[in-house]
Design an enzyme around this catalytic site. Structure first.
Site, PDB file in Angstrom:
ATOM      1  N   LYS A  82      12.430  61.082  75.514  1.00 19.18           N
ATOM      2  CA  LYS A  82      12.865  60.914  74.037  1.00 19.18           C
ATOM      3  C   LYS A  82      12.209  60.134  73.158  1.00 19.18           C
ATOM      4  CE  LYS A  82      16.704  62.562  71.719  1.00 19.18           C
ATOM      5  NZ  LYS A  82      17.358  63.745  71.992  1.00 19.18           N
ATOM      6  N   GLY A 182      34.668  72.890  64.344  1.00 16.48           N
ATOM      7  CA  GLY A 182      33.169  72.590  63.648  1.00 16.48           C
ATOM      8  C   GLY A 182      32.528  74.013  63.338  1.00 16.48           C
ATOM      9  N   GLY A 184      29.557  74.499  61.554  1.00 20.66           N
ATOM     10  CA  GLY A 184      28.367  73.988  61.259  1.00 20.66           C
ATOM     11  C   GLY A 184      27.292  75.208  61.799  1.00 20.66           C
ATOM     12  N   VAL A 186      25.875  75.593  65.041  1.00 22.37           N
ATOM     13  CA  VAL A 186      26.306  76.304  66.031  1.00 22.37           C
ATOM     14  C   VAL A 186      27.654  76.989  65.919  1.00 22.37           C
ATOM     15  CG1 VAL A 186      26.623  75.632  68.648  1.00 22.37           C
ATOM     16  CG2 VAL A 186      24.965  74.509  67.202  1.00 22.37           C
TER      17      VAL A 186
END
Ligand code: NAD
Length: 371
Positions: A82, A182, A184, A186
Site C-alpha cells: 500500500k 448505501g 453509491g 457498489v
C-alpha cells in the site's frame, strides 16, 4: 528514528518500507511492502491529510498487511502493499506530484504495483503511468480497466449467493429479501444484479436523490438510513461505510446473513465472534469485496472483461471454503478467512521459494508498450 522502526516492527513483519520525498513536486509519501510470498505487492495509493507522519505510517502498515490477506484469500498470485501520500486531495495534487511518486514506484522494479484508492483517481494514476508500468486501474484509453466498482458488485453478488447457499441451502436468489445500505457505485450496481436475479430489495442512502433514482429504476422499497440495518430480511448487504457491526447495532439485527461490499464492517473483531453466537452468518468483507482487486489483477495480464467476470465468480467457492473451515474448526468466519489466507501464504509461498518465477510470468514480461 528509533520510534519509526519500533512502529514498523509493532505492525508485523513488513518486508520493506520506503519513504518518498521530492521537495519541488511537493511529495511526501510512504510505500509499505508487507509480503511478496505469492507475487508482487499490490495495493492502492491513499492520499489523505494525515495529522502526523506517525498517523500516515500506521495507516500504510495496517493497510498493506490487509492487502496480503485479501490477495491470498482471493487466490491471486499477488502480495500485499500500500502507499500513502500525505496531503489534502482537494488542494495539494499536481501532475508533478504523481509523476514523482511514479518514479519511486518504478525504482522498486515491480515489487510494488500501485492503483487508485481513497483520495486518488484514475486521472492521477494516468500521471503515475507516465513514469512506470507498475500501476493498474488506469483509464481504458491507456489500456486499463477503469472503474472497478461494477466488478466489485459482481463479486458481492457471487458472495451473496454462496452465503445464501450455506445458510438456506439454495443458490436461487428469487424472492430473497436483501437490505442494501448505501446506493453509491457498489450498492447501485449490486441492486442491478440482484433485481435481475429476482431478489426483493429494501434500500437506503443518506443522499435522497440516490434513493429516488433506485426507487424509480427498480421499484425498490426505500427506508430511512436509521432503519436499514434492522430490517427483517434474509441478507443484509452493507455497501456504505465501515464499523456498522458494533455493540449498538448487533442486538437489533434481524437479518439471517450479512454479505455486502463495505470495507471493515466489524467495529472490532469480537463482533465477529458475537455474530457467530447469534447464528448470523457473516461473509468476511475483504473476501466478498475482492472483485475490484481481481479486476486490476486481470488488467496486469492484459485486460478482458470476460476474464475479469470469470475471476469474480471464484468468490463463490472462496467463501464456501471459508465456511467449511469455520464449521470444521468451530471458529467465526472472519478468523476462518485469515486462516485460509495464512495457509495459502505458507503452502504456495514455500513452493514459489523453491521455483521462483513460475507464477509471476505475466508480470515479469509486462512492458509499458504492452498496454
Ligand atoms: P461510494 O462513495 O460510491 O458510495 C457510498 C454510498 O454510501 C454513498 O452514496 C453515500 O451517500 C452512502 N452512505 C454513506 N453513509 C451512509 C449511511 N450512514 N447510510 C446510508 N448510506 C450512506 O462508495 P463505493 O465505491 O460504492 O464503496 C462502498 C463501500 O464498498 C465502501 O466501504 C468501500 O470501501 C467498499 N469497497 C468499494 C470497492 C469499489 O470497487 N468501489 C471495492 C472494495 C470495497
Amino acid at each position: 528514528m528509533a520510534a519509526t522502526f519500533e512502529m514498523i516492527e509493532k505492525y508485523g513483519d513488513h518486508e520493506e518500507v520506503v519513504y518518498c520525498y521530492d521537495k519541488s513536486a511537493g511529495l511526501k509519501a510512504i510505500i509499505a511492502i508487507h509480503n511478496t510470498a505469492l507475487g508482487p505487492a499490490l495495493g492502492g495509493t491513499r492520499m489523505w491529510g494525515y495529522k502526523s507522519e506517525d498517523e500516515a505510517l500506521t495507516d500504510v502498515l495496517r493497510l498493506s498487511k490487509g492487502m496480503t490477506y485479501k490477495a491470498a484469500a482471493a487466490g491471486l498470485n499477488l502480495g500485499g502493499g500500500k502507499a500513502v501520500i500525505i496531503g489534502d486531495p482537494t488542494k495539494d495534487k499536481s501532475e508533478a506530484m504523481f509523476r514523482a511518486f511514479g518514479q519511486f514506484v518504478n525504482s522498486l522494479n515491480g515489487r510494488y504495483i500501485t492503483a487508485e484508492d481513497i483520495g486518488t483517481t484514475v486521472r492521477d494514476m494516468g500521471h503515475v503511468f507516465a513514469e512506470t508500468p507498475w500501476v493498474t486501474g488506469i483509464a481504458p484509453a491507456l489500456g486499463g480497466s477503469g472503474d472497478p466498482s461494477p466488478l466489485t458488485a459482481n463479486g458481492v453478488l457471487h458472495g451473496i449467493r454462496a452465503t445464501v447457499k450455506e445458510h438456506f441451502g439454495t443458490t436461487d436468489l428469487k424472492g430473497i429479501r436483501v437490505a442494501v445500505q448505501g446506493l453509491g457505485k457498489v450498492g447501485s450496481y449490486l441492486i442491478d444484479y440482484l433485481k435481475a436475479e429476482g431478489a426483493e430489495i429494501v434500500a437506503t442512502d443518506i443522499d435522497k436523490e440516490r434513493c429516488k433514482e433506485i426507487e424509480a429504476k427498480h421499484n425498490a422499497k426505500i427506508v430511512s438510513p436509521d432503519e436499514i440495518l434492522f430490517q427483517d430480511c434474509d441478507v443484509l448487504a452493507p455497501c456504505a461505510m465501515g464499523a456498522i457491526l458494533n455493540d449498538e447495532t448487533l442486538p437489533k439485527l434481524k437479518c439471517k446473513v450479512i454479505a455486502g461490499g463495505a470495507n471493515n464492517q466489524l467495529a472490532e473483531m469480537r463482533h465477529g465472534d458475537q455474530l457467530k453466537e447469534m447464528g448470523i452468518l457473516y461473509a468476511p468483507d475483504y473476501v466478498i469485496n475482492a472483485g475490484g482487486l481481481m479486476n486490476v489483477f486481470v488488467e496486469l495480464e492484459g485486460y478482458s472483461i470476460d476474464r475479469a467476470l470469470e475471476r469474480t465468480e471464484t468468490i463463490f467457492d472462496n467463501l464456501l471454503d471459508i465456511y467449511k473451515i469455520s464449521k470444521k474448526e468451530g471458529i467465526p468466519t472472519y478468523k476462518a478467512a485469515d486462516t485460509l489466507a495464512e495457509r495459502r501464504l505458507n503452502s504456495i509461498g514455500r513452493l514459489r521459494q523453491k521455483h521462483p518465477g513460475n507464477t509471476s510470468r505475466q508480470f515479469n514480461t509486462l512492458k509499458v508498450t504492452d498496454r
